[in-house]
Design a protein around this motif. Structure first.
Motif, PDB file in Angstrom:
ATOM      1  N   THR A   7     -19.832  50.613  -0.071  1.00  0.00           N
ATOM      2  CA  THR A   7     -19.136  50.752  -1.361  1.00  0.00           C
ATOM      3  C   THR A   7     -18.377  49.469  -1.685  1.00  0.00           C
ATOM      4  OG1 THR A   7     -18.897  53.114  -0.924  1.00  0.00           O
ATOM      5  CG2 THR A   7     -17.508  52.215  -2.658  1.00  0.00           C
ATOM      6  N   ASN A   8     -17.699  48.917  -0.694  1.00  0.00           N
ATOM      7  CA  ASN A   8     -16.947  47.673  -0.914  1.00  0.00           C
ATOM      8  C   ASN A   8     -17.862  46.520  -1.265  1.00  0.00           C
ATOM      9  OD1 ASN A   8     -14.476  48.832  -0.526  1.00  0.00           O
ATOM     10  ND2 ASN A   8     -14.439  48.421   1.677  1.00  0.00           N
ATOM     11  N   LYS A  11     -18.989  46.937  -4.803  1.00  0.00           N
ATOM     12  CA  LYS A  11     -17.871  46.563  -5.690  1.00  0.00           C
ATOM     13  C   LYS A  11     -17.845  45.047  -5.873  1.00  0.00           C
ATOM     14  CE  LYS A  11     -14.424  49.819  -5.256  1.00  0.00           C
ATOM     15  NZ  LYS A  11     -13.628  50.436  -4.222  1.00  0.00           N
ATOM     16  N   GLU A  12     -18.013  44.336  -4.764  1.00  0.00           N
ATOM     17  CA  GLU A  12     -18.032  42.866  -4.785  1.00  0.00           C
ATOM     18  C   GLU A  12     -19.162  42.343  -5.671  1.00  0.00           C
ATOM     19  OE1 GLU A  12     -18.603  40.646  -0.982  1.00  0.00           O
ATOM     20  OE2 GLU A  12     -16.809  41.788  -0.432  1.00  0.00           O
ATOM     21  N   ASP A  15     -18.345  42.887  -9.300  1.00  0.00           N
ATOM     22  CA  ASP A  15     -17.258  42.024  -9.795  1.00  0.00           C
ATOM     23  C   ASP A  15     -17.674  40.558  -9.860  1.00  0.00           C
ATOM     24  OD1 ASP A  15     -15.528  44.094 -10.084  1.00  0.00           O
ATOM     25  OD2 ASP A  15     -14.532  43.823  -8.139  1.00  0.00           O
ATOM     26  N   MET A 142     -19.384  53.552 -10.511  1.00  0.00           N
ATOM     27  CA  MET A 142     -19.132  52.115 -10.602  1.00  0.00           C
ATOM     28  C   MET A 142     -20.147  51.427 -11.514  1.00  0.00           C
ATOM     29  SD  MET A 142     -18.140  51.559  -6.596  1.00  0.00           S
ATOM     30  CE  MET A 142     -18.917  49.981  -6.487  1.00  0.00           C
TER      31      MET A 142
END
Ligand code: SME
Length: 150
Positions: A7-8, A11-12, A15, A142
């Protein structure tokens, strides 16, 4: 890779300045999770699901699926995740690959509209558990903003 780490990482990606973010997310899911044999994103346009970025060993002939047809079209109609343990036991199933045994479809919802979905086929039966459902729902949430802006 565990779900939190994934998930992280996603997200990266989202972004970042990557111009093909959605494709990069799809490539990441397909390569990092062994049971995710084929991963694709369908986008809703005029009541039809259109295949967008995908990754897997083969292309699918189902690049357009009317809402209400197949497992993909059912999830797009109801807005609910479909987690199918044995695809051959589901009469709605539209076959793409002979190797597929199970499938999960997670709707992508933006401001209460169903704008697309994540579709994953697995060559293993019963490949998706509640953790996959939860993880993929988070990824769908997301992705929603980015897909809406596409
Ligand atoms: N099996 C899906 C069709 C899409 S392919 O799996 C890529 C369905 O039943 O809607």
């Amino acid at each position: 890779m565990d779900y939190k780490e994934a998930t992280n990482k996603i997200k990266e990606i989202l972004d970042s300045q990557d111009e093909n973010k959605i494709q990069t997310v799809v490539d990441f899911l397909q390569s990092q999770f062994q049971t995710y044999s084929w991963v694709g994103i369908y986008i809703v346009k005029n009541d039809v699901l259109h295949l967008g970025p995908w990754n897997g060993p083969h292309a699918t002939e189902h690049t357009k699926i009317p809402i209400g047809h197949g497992i993909c079209g059912s999830a797009a109609k109801t807005g609910k995740t479909e987690n199918i343990a044995e695809v051959c036991a589901d009469e709605r199933y539209l076959s793409c690959f002979i190797s597929t045994r199970s499938e999960i479809v997670v709707p992508i919802i933006y401001k209460e509209s169903i704008i697309g979905e994540i579709d994953i086929d697995s060559d293993q039966p019963n490949a998706f558990n509640h953790s996959d459902e939860h993880f993929l729902k988070e990824i769908a949430d997301m992705l929603a903003k980015h897909i809406h802006n596409m």
